[in-house]
Design an enzyme around this catalytic site. Structure first.
Site, PDB file in Angstrom:
ATOM      1  N   SER A 147      30.290   2.959  -8.401  1.00  0.00           N
ATOM      2  CA  SER A 147      30.548   4.303  -8.941  1.00  0.00           C
ATOM      3  C   SER A 147      31.982   4.563  -9.392  1.00  0.00           C
ATOM      4  O   SER A 147      32.904   4.586  -8.581  1.00  0.00           O
ATOM      5  CB  SER A 147      30.227   5.361  -7.878  1.00  0.00           C
ATOM      6  OG  SER A 147      28.869   5.367  -7.615  1.00  0.00           O
ATOM      7  N   HIS A 149      29.486   5.109 -14.905  1.00  0.00           N
ATOM      8  CA  HIS A 149      29.259   3.660 -14.959  1.00  0.00           C
ATOM      9  C   HIS A 149      29.447   3.194 -16.393  1.00  0.00           C
ATOM     10  O   HIS A 149      28.794   3.680 -17.297  1.00  0.00           O
ATOM     11  CB  HIS A 149      27.842   3.315 -14.499  1.00  0.00           C
ATOM     12  CG  HIS A 149      27.639   3.547 -13.051  1.00  0.00           C
ATOM     13  ND1 HIS A 149      27.254   2.565 -12.185  1.00  0.00           N
ATOM     14  CD2 HIS A 149      27.806   4.638 -12.309  1.00  0.00           C
ATOM     15  CE1 HIS A 149      27.175   3.055 -10.971  1.00  0.00           C
ATOM     16  NE2 HIS A 149      27.502   4.325 -11.018  1.00  0.00           N
ATOM     17  N   HIS A 173      20.800   1.118 -10.406  1.00  0.00           N
ATOM     18  CA  HIS A 173      20.258   1.313  -9.065  1.00  0.00           C
ATOM     19  C   HIS A 173      18.746   1.406  -9.156  1.00  0.00           C
ATOM     20  O   HIS A 173      18.197   1.807 -10.185  1.00  0.00           O
ATOM     21  CB  HIS A 173      20.751   2.631  -8.462  1.00  0.00           C
ATOM     22  CG  HIS A 173      22.230   2.773  -8.404  1.00  0.00           C
ATOM     23  ND1 HIS A 173      22.989   3.108  -9.506  1.00  0.00           N
ATOM     24  CD2 HIS A 173      23.096   2.633  -7.371  1.00  0.00           C
ATOM     25  CE1 HIS A 173      24.265   3.165  -9.139  1.00  0.00           C
ATOM     26  NE2 HIS A 173      24.357   2.879  -7.858  1.00  0.00           N
ATOM     27  N   TYR A 220      16.981   3.723  -8.036  1.00  0.00           N
ATOM     28  CA  TYR A 220      16.553   5.102  -8.333  1.00  0.00           C
ATOM     29  C   TYR A 220      16.600   5.436  -9.821  1.00  0.00           C
ATOM     30  O   TYR A 220      16.083   6.458 -10.241  1.00  0.00           O
ATOM     31  CB  TYR A 220      17.372   6.122  -7.523  1.00  0.00           C
ATOM     32  CG  TYR A 220      18.851   6.175  -7.837  1.00  0.00           C
ATOM     33  CD1 TYR A 220      19.342   6.724  -9.016  1.00  0.00           C
ATOM     34  CD2 TYR A 220      19.777   5.684  -6.926  1.00  0.00           C
ATOM     35  CE1 TYR A 220      20.703   6.784  -9.292  1.00  0.00           C
ATOM     36  CE2 TYR A 220      21.137   5.737  -7.177  1.00  0.00           C
ATOM     37  CZ  TYR A 220      21.590   6.278  -8.373  1.00  0.00           C
ATOM     38  OH  TYR A 220      22.926   6.328  -8.636  1.00  0.00           O
ATOM     39  N   GLU A 221      17.220   4.582 -10.631  1.00  0.00           N
ATOM     40  CA  GLU A 221      17.286   4.883 -12.061  1.00  0.00           C
ATOM     41  C   GLU A 221      16.006   4.514 -12.794  1.00  0.00           C
ATOM     42  O   GLU A 221      15.685   5.093 -13.823  1.00  0.00           O
ATOM     43  CB  GLU A 221      18.462   4.143 -12.695  1.00  0.00           C
ATOM     44  CG  GLU A 221      19.799   4.681 -12.245  1.00  0.00           C
ATOM     45  CD  GLU A 221      20.957   3.821 -12.706  1.00  0.00           C
ATOM     46  OE1 GLU A 221      21.129   3.675 -13.930  1.00  0.00           O
ATOM     47  OE2 GLU A 221      21.670   3.282 -11.839  1.00  0.00           O
ATOM     48  N   ALA A 256      29.895   2.903  -3.117  1.00  0.00           N
ATOM     49  CA  ALA A 256      30.311   4.147  -2.470  1.00  0.00           C
ATOM     50  C   ALA A 256      29.291   4.403  -1.374  1.00  0.00           C
ATOM     51  O   ALA A 256      28.100   4.131  -1.552  1.00  0.00           O
ATOM     52  CB  ALA A 256      30.296   5.278  -3.485  1.00  0.00           C
ATOM     53  N   MET A 281      23.163   3.770  -1.615  1.00  0.00           N
ATOM     54  CA  MET A 281      21.987   3.598  -2.482  1.00  0.00           C
ATOM     55  C   MET A 281      22.021   2.302  -3.291  1.00  0.00           C
ATOM     56  O   MET A 281      21.320   2.175  -4.289  1.00  0.00           O
ATOM     57  CB  MET A 281      21.905   4.789  -3.455  1.00  0.00           C
ATOM     58  CG  MET A 281      21.886   6.143  -2.785  1.00  0.00           C
ATOM     59  SD  MET A 281      21.874   7.467  -4.001  1.00  0.00           S
ATOM     60  CE  MET A 281      22.233   8.896  -2.951  1.00  0.00           C
ATOM     61  N   SER A 282      22.834   1.349  -2.864  1.00  0.00           N
ATOM     62  CA  SER A 282      22.907   0.101  -3.652  1.00  0.00           C
ATOM     63  C   SER A 282      23.099  -1.091  -2.722  1.00  0.00           C
ATOM     64  O   SER A 282      22.692  -1.059  -1.566  1.00  0.00           O
ATOM     65  CB  SER A 282      24.072   0.185  -4.648  1.00  0.00           C
ATOM     66  OG  SER A 282      25.297   0.260  -3.962  1.00  0.00           O
ATOM     67  N   ASN A 304      32.337  10.132   1.756  1.00  0.00           N
ATOM     68  CA  ASN A 304      31.969  11.366   2.477  1.00  0.00           C
ATOM     69  C   ASN A 304      31.448  10.995   3.857  1.00  0.00           C
ATOM     70  O   ASN A 304      31.071   9.845   4.093  1.00  0.00           O
ATOM     71  CB  ASN A 304      30.876  12.135   1.707  1.00  0.00           C
ATOM     72  CG  ASN A 304      29.646  11.280   1.446  1.00  0.00           C
ATOM     73  OD1 ASN A 304      29.645  10.454   0.537  1.00  0.00           O
ATOM     74  ND2 ASN A 304      28.619  11.457   2.249  1.00  0.00           N
ATOM     75  N   HIS A 331      27.288  14.088  -6.013  1.00  0.00           N
ATOM     76  CA  HIS A 331      27.659  12.921  -6.815  1.00  0.00           C
ATOM     77  C   HIS A 331      29.084  13.090  -7.363  1.00  0.00           C
ATOM     78  O   HIS A 331      29.835  12.120  -7.466  1.00  0.00           O
ATOM     79  CB  HIS A 331      26.647  12.727  -7.946  1.00  0.00           C
ATOM     80  CG  HIS A 331      26.856  11.457  -8.716  1.00  0.00           C
ATOM     81  ND1 HIS A 331      26.913  10.215  -8.111  1.00  0.00           N
ATOM     82  CD2 HIS A 331      27.062  11.224 -10.039  1.00  0.00           C
ATOM     83  CE1 HIS A 331      27.132   9.283  -9.034  1.00  0.00           C
ATOM     84  NE2 HIS A 331      27.227   9.880 -10.209  1.00  0.00           N
TER      85      HIS A 331
END
Ligand code: HPA
Length: 266
Positions: free
Chosen positions: A27, A57, A79, A81-82, A109, A204-205, A228, A240
């Site tokens: 990210s 990205h 990812h 989720y894309e 991240a 998430m990766s 975070n 995000h």
């Protein structure tokens, strides 16, 4: 339409010195390394690459030298989720493998589950929990699909990261990374559950990329930028934008670390 470039085309274009190391930048981290003699290729120019759709990205393969080490950087990743494909990074990682890399550094991240791994710090991943139930090798036909992940993250590379951190007076922790599919962030109850399971960070990766890289016989290490505290662990609002903002503010730190680190791969 112009023919897309494959790894042989790229090898010819970049000349003889072998590319030893690959790096996946997550990210908002595109372009943080001062590469010399750099060649850049948009993912659209490359055979089999998915387009990256997430803002922040860049979607570029960059090949160049840093302290005599030739590095291939995937700047921008896709990812799960894309596009719903857990093997979305298979071709890019295979592409790097065909270019000749032996070592792959991943970055991401992540949200922290531990107060002693604060926002803005770096964490080396020592192991992972695949909480998604997905696997990028589902459907793979070869016997190599039964990848042994007992040492998914290479000890020598982890040590090299700690050495590089020491050289730069950077504090870096070590922990277990759990993969949630995203794109929604986790609930506080999920984070509580993950904590009980032994996770230190969540993201998430990286996990599917680690599985794929081990499948292709690469040595792997991964570094999380803690953007975070995970859901329910602080008053801050998780978003995000916050992820991108904190990742950006850690660029210098990561840059220093990576420059020292890559020096060890002559
Ligand atoms: N959860 C999942 N992915 C993330 C987070 C998080 O809290 N922060 C950055 N990526």
């Amino acid at each position: 339409m112009k023919r897309k470039l494959n790894s042989k085309d790229i090898s010819q274009l970049i000349g003889n010195a072998p590319v030893r190391v690959g790096l996946v930048l997550g990210s908002g981290l595109g372009g943080i390394l001062p590469l010399k003699e750099v060649s850049e290729f948009d993912y659209e120019e490359l055979a089999d690459f998915d387009e990256t759709s997430v803002t922040g990205h860049q979607g570029k393969l960059m090949i160049g030298s840093i302290n005599e080490t030739k590095v291939a950087i995937l700047s921008g990743r896709t990812h799960y989720y894309e596009n719903g494909k857990s093997d979305t990074m298979r071709e890019p990682i295979e592409f790097l493998t065909k270019l000749g890399i032996s070592h792959l550094f991943l970055t991401n991240a992540a949200g922290s589950l531990k107060q002693n791994i604060p926002t803005g710090s770096l964490m080396v991943i020592k192991d992972h929990i695949n909480f998604s139930g997905l696997n990028p090798l589902i459907g793979e036909k070869s016997e190599e699909r039964f990848v042994n992940l007992t040492k998914a993250y290479n000890n020598g590379m982890i040590e090299a990261i700690f050495t590089a951190a020491k050289e730069n007076n950077l504090k870096i922790s070590q922990g277990v990374y759990a993969w949630f599919s995203g794109p929604s962030f986790e609930t506080p109850a999920e984070i509580k559950a993950l904590n009980m399971l032994g996770a230190d960070a969540v993201g998430m990766s990286t996990v599917p990329e680690t599985i794929l890289a081990n499948f292709f016989g690469l040595k792997v290490a991964a570094i999380s930028i803690i953007t975070n505290m995970a859901a329910g662990l602080s008053e801050e609002k998780i978003s995000h934008d916050q992820t991108k903002h904190i990742a950006k503010s850690c660029e210098k730190k990561l840059q220093k670390l990576l420059i020292s680190l890559l020096r060890n791969f002559k």
